[in-house]
Scaffold this active site. Structure first.
Site, mmCIF file in Angstrom:
data_model
loop_
_atom_site.group_PDB
_atom_site.id
_atom_site.type_symbol
_atom_site.label_atom_id
_atom_site.label_comp_id
_atom_site.label_asym_id
_atom_site.label_seq_id
_atom_site.Cartn_x
_atom_site.Cartn_y
_atom_site.Cartn_z
ATOM 1 C CG ASP A 91 -0.177 -0.182 2.541
ATOM 2 O OD1 ASP A 91 1.054 -0.329 2.502
ATOM 3 O OD2 ASP A 91 -0.825 -0.195 3.607
ATOM 4 C CG HIS A 92 3.487 2.442 2.972
ATOM 5 N ND1 HIS A 92 2.528 1.657 3.545
ATOM 6 C CD2 HIS A 92 3.823 3.357 3.911
ATOM 7 C CE1 HIS A 92 2.288 2.080 4.788
ATOM 8 N NE2 HIS A 92 3.065 3.117 5.024
ATOM 9 C CG ASP A 134 2.284 1.665 9.260
ATOM 10 O OD1 ASP A 134 2.816 2.009 8.192
ATOM 11 O OD2 ASP A 134 1.543 2.425 9.920
ATOM 12 N NE ARG A 145 3.256 9.771 12.121
ATOM 13 C CZ ARG A 145 3.563 8.485 12.156
ATOM 14 N NH1 ARG A 145 4.056 7.907 11.090
ATOM 15 N NH2 ARG A 145 3.414 7.800 13.256
ATOM 16 C CB SER A 170 7.554 6.373 10.610
ATOM 17 O OG SER A 170 8.096 5.186 10.134
ATOM 18 N NE ARG A 194 9.669 6.231 8.001
ATOM 19 C CZ ARG A 194 9.250 7.410 7.535
ATOM 20 N NH1 ARG A 194 10.114 8.361 7.263
ATOM 21 N NH2 ARG A 194 7.962 7.624 7.337
HETATM 22 C C1 MIC Z 1 4.172 6.603 8.128
HETATM 23 O O1 MIC Z 1 2.999 6.929 8.219
HETATM 24 O O2 MIC Z 1 5.126 7.329 8.452
HETATM 25 C C2 MIC Z 1 4.487 5.208 7.608
HETATM 26 C C3 MIC Z 1 5.110 5.352 6.276
HETATM 27 O O3 MIC Z 1 3.296 4.478 7.453
HETATM 28 C C4 MIC Z 1 5.406 4.537 8.608
HETATM 29 C C5 MIC Z 1 5.992 3.277 8.152
HETATM 30 C C6 MIC Z 1 7.157 3.447 7.250
HETATM 31 O O4 MIC Z 1 7.966 4.343 7.431
HETATM 32 O O5 MIC Z 1 7.280 2.606 6.361
HETATM 33 C C7 MIC Z 1 4.797 4.293 9.981
HETATM 34 O O6 MIC Z 1 3.922 5.026 10.370
HETATM 35 O O7 MIC Z 1 5.262 3.413 10.726
HETATM 36 FE FE1 SF4 Z 2 0.006 4.893 5.018
HETATM 37 FE FE2 SF4 Z 2 1.341 5.659 7.213
HETATM 38 FE FE3 SF4 Z 2 -0.125 7.390 5.829
HETATM 39 FE FE4 SF4 Z 2 -1.328 5.512 7.192
HETATM 40 S S1 SF4 Z 2 -0.075 7.145 8.032
HETATM 41 S S2 SF4 Z 2 -1.817 6.143 5.116
HETATM 42 S S3 SF4 Z 2 0.072 3.804 6.962
HETATM 43 S S4 SF4 Z 2 1.711 6.349 5.118
#
Ligand code: MIC
Ligand code: SF4
Length: 643
Positions: free
Chosen positions: A64-65, A119, A379, A535, A537
């Site tokens: 999905d990313h 995530d 975010r 995140s 990550r």
């Molecule tokens: C995000 O919202 O920052 C992400 C991308 O979903 C991350 C995961 C990632 O960095 O792959 C998260 O929230 O953990």
């Molecule tokens: Fe995707 Fe993270 Fe954004 Fe949710 S917050 S939509 S998991 S990138």
């Protein structure tokens, strides 16, 4: 003494430790999820553990990313993840099927179960009464292998909801209000439990919006009870058998209580550049906007989309505004198509995006220079949208839709009466984009398909006796993992290639960091409070590991990032006296002698600043298990040694 819902579920899953707040506990994990941006690493780590089949009740991998395929990298990674799933017993949600948290809620989440996901917004599952926690990929890999997951036994905050949301005031406004009161650090070490009469007035998708964005509080997770509303939701998803009623005991004892009267809330927005910088429309005043993005795991349910379609019906998006809409899942998109809501959106001029994270993670739709963008996401960190000087406001779908029409930030209450929006009694169910794994007997027939982008991950060495290293970087408070390891369309395809992605490590703070750290060979980073928020990550730990970072000294850490540092074998330290932060500069030479001996003797470690000629104390607040992990050089080494 009665129990909170959190205590009930945690104690039913407890495999190590005791339910004593602030101490480490180990819990059994029933379900796991991964997404593609963290998934490749998690599955490489799972492979390295040598466990043939996952040992959880259900493990699901979502794509999905990284859905913009401007080169071979993302497509190769998706193919790799798909083949690992098929072989090792994991369900594979194909690209196009939707955002992990939305789909998991619809198709797999079960009240009373534990879920960890690579995530940070995994707590979305709390909307359905699960203990759902965001974790690093390595922790998820270990849980898939049947290993225990460790957390600090949390304090529990009761959010007592009374009253009922007024017309055009949304679930998003509830969580923005909580963020306003508690801040992005307010949830650290805590679970946020929603209770009270007001709970009944909120649907499952609304509850999920609230638990989803609880991640921005830094909380371990957030949870709602499982009640009649939950049963009806599961029934509508054809899964009534997954329902169990669950709630806290009436005499449960909480560590903190927050009172929220839903009837008193007003539409809110989180202003640049932090989800807790929350103001009302009136307080913000006149704000001309350039862009509106509706979607993300926070606000992309059918209910959200139906409200948006109602507002857009028969109108046209303001000439100065670009509106994009990404419905959260194939189920949502399909139902919108069938009931005509999609045609209304298209007619109004919305740019319909695929069911994926999209603009939320900077995968397209970056605003214009200095652009003002309203987003229904969770975010709004600086630069995350892909445009460094853009100003991002986080709002409800209702506010987003009405503002897209007027071209200025608009209070949705100006729309007048709100019709009643109801969830369907039956959702359209078609799991044809979820590929089940092959039977265990056939697993040897599945070939793992690796592309050239997949490089081995860095393995850390045993902790050295002494750390003599310079300070390669000094940063301030609330540094996010988007600062440490940025995402976006250009960098995300490198998630499987740590040497390459590390070229962007901290680039938003200091473009020279990568070269300097490599040149120094080994180094230490100095940070402020809430270091590593955001995140999950683990790249934000693996890239520094690759660049030779041995320790990070801060005023405080965010939970998931601190766990990721330990998993990577990097020592997380906090200043015993925060004033020492001011006395250290970039390039100072620091020295820590006999670190293993000092760690074994207690939590306080002496550090010498050789450049400035003084000693200071830092604290390493870790469990014995975590210390053992550091001595071994991280979780993978530790797991191998103990196998
Ligand atoms: C995000 O919202 O920052 C992400 C991308 O979903 C991350 C995961 C990632 O960095 O792959 C998260 O929230 O953990
Ligand atoms: Fe995707 Fe993270 Fe954004 Fe949710 S917050 S939509 S998991 S990138």
């Amino acid at each position: 003494m009665g129990l909170t819902l959190t205590e009930k579920i945690l104690s039913a899953h407890l495999v190590e430790g005791e339910m004593v707040k602030g101490t480490e506990i180990g819990i059994k994990i029933d379900q796991t999820l991964t997404q593609d941006a963290t998934g490749t690493m998690a599955y490489l780590e799972f492979e390295a553990m040598g466990v043939p089949r996952v040992k959880t009740e259900k493990s699901v991998a979502y794509i999905d990313h990284n859905t913009l395929q401007s080169g071979f990298e993302n497509a190769d990674d998706h193919r790799f993840i798909g083949s690992v799933c098929k072989k090792h017993g994991i369900y594979f949600s194909r690209p196009g099927n939707g955002i992990c948290h939305q789909v998991h809620l619809e198709r797999f989440g079960k009240p009373g179960k534990t879920l960890i996901g690579s995530d940070s917004h995994t707590p979305t599952g709390g909307g359905i009464g699960m203990i759902a926690i965001g974790a690093g990929g390595m922790d998820v890999a270990v849980a898939m292998g049947g290993g225990t997951y460790y957390i600090t036994c949390p304090k529990i905050v009761k959010v007592n909801l009374t009253g009922k949301l007024r017309s055009w005031v949304a679930a998003k406004d509830v969580i923005l209000e909580v963020l306003k009161r508690l801040s992005v650090k307010g949830g650290v070490g805590k679970v946020i439990e929603y209770c009270g009469e007001g709970v009944k007035t909120l649907s499952v998708p609304e509850r999920a919006t609230i638990t989803n964005m609880g991640a921005e509080l830094g909380a371990t997770t957030s949870i709602f009870p499982s009640d009649e509303t939950t049963r009806l939701f599961l029934k509508a998803q054809g899964r009534e058998e997954d329902y169990t009623p669950l709630s806290a005991d009436s005499d449960a004892v909480y560590d903190e209580i927050v009172e929220i009267n839903l009837s008193e809330l007003v539409p809110l927005a989180a202003c640049p550049h932090s989800p807790d910088n929350v103001k009302s429309v009136e307080e913000i005043g006149n704000l001309k906007i350039d862009q509106v993005c509706i979607g993300s795991c926070t606000n992309s349910s059918l209910l959200d989309m139906l409200k948006v379609a109602h507002i857009l019906k028969g109108k046209t998006v303001h000439p100065d505004v670009s509106l994009s809409i990404a419905p959260g899942s194939k189920q949502v998109l399909n139902m919108l198509a069938e009931n005509g809501a999609l045609a209304i959106m298209i007619d109004a001029g919305a740019r319909i995006l695929e069911s994926a994270c999209g603009p939320c993670i900077g995968m397209g739709q970056s605003p214009n220079s200095k652009g003002i963008s309203l987003r229904t996401f969770n975010r709004n960190f600086e630069g995350r949208s892909g445009t460094k000087d853009a100003q991002i406001y986080l709002v409800s779908p209702e506010m987003a839709a009405v503002s897209a029409l007027t071209g200025v930030l608009t209070d949705p209450r100006t729309l007048g009466d709100m019709p009643e929006f109801k969830l369907p009694e039956v959702f359209e169910i078609n799991d044809n984009m979820i590929v089940p794994p092959v039977d265990e007997e056939k697993m040897d027939t599945v070939e793992i398909l690796r592309g050239p982008n997949i490089k081995p991950f860095p393995i850390s060495k045993q902790l050295a006796d002494d750390i003599d290293a310079g300070v390669s970087l000094k940063v301030g408070d609330n540094i996010t993992t988007d600062h440490i390891m940025p995402a976006g369309a250009k960098i995300l395809p490198l998630r499987s290639n740590i040497p390459k992605i590390s070229e962007y490590c901290f680039a938003v703070c200091d473009e020279q960091f990568h070269d300097r750290a490599l040149e120094m060979g080994k180094s230490i980073i100095i940070g402020g409070s809430n270091y590593g928020q955001g995140s999950s990550r683990e790249h934000a730990a693996l890239a520094p590991l690759y660049l030779g970072v041995k320790a990070v000294i801060t005023k405080s850490f965010a939970r998931i990032h601190m766990a990721n540092l330990v998993n990577a074998g990097i020592v997380p330290m906090t200043f015993a006296d925060e004033k020492d932060y001011d006395l250290i500069d970039k390039m100072d030479e620091l020295s820590i002698k006999d670190i293993v001996g000092q760690l074994k003797a207690g939590d306080i470690i002496k550090v010498t600043n050789k450049t400035k000629g003084f000693d200071f104390d830092v604290r390493v607040t870790l469990s014995e298990r975590q210390k053992e992990m550091l001595y071994a050089g991280g979780l993978l080494n530790y797991t191998k040694n103990n196998a």
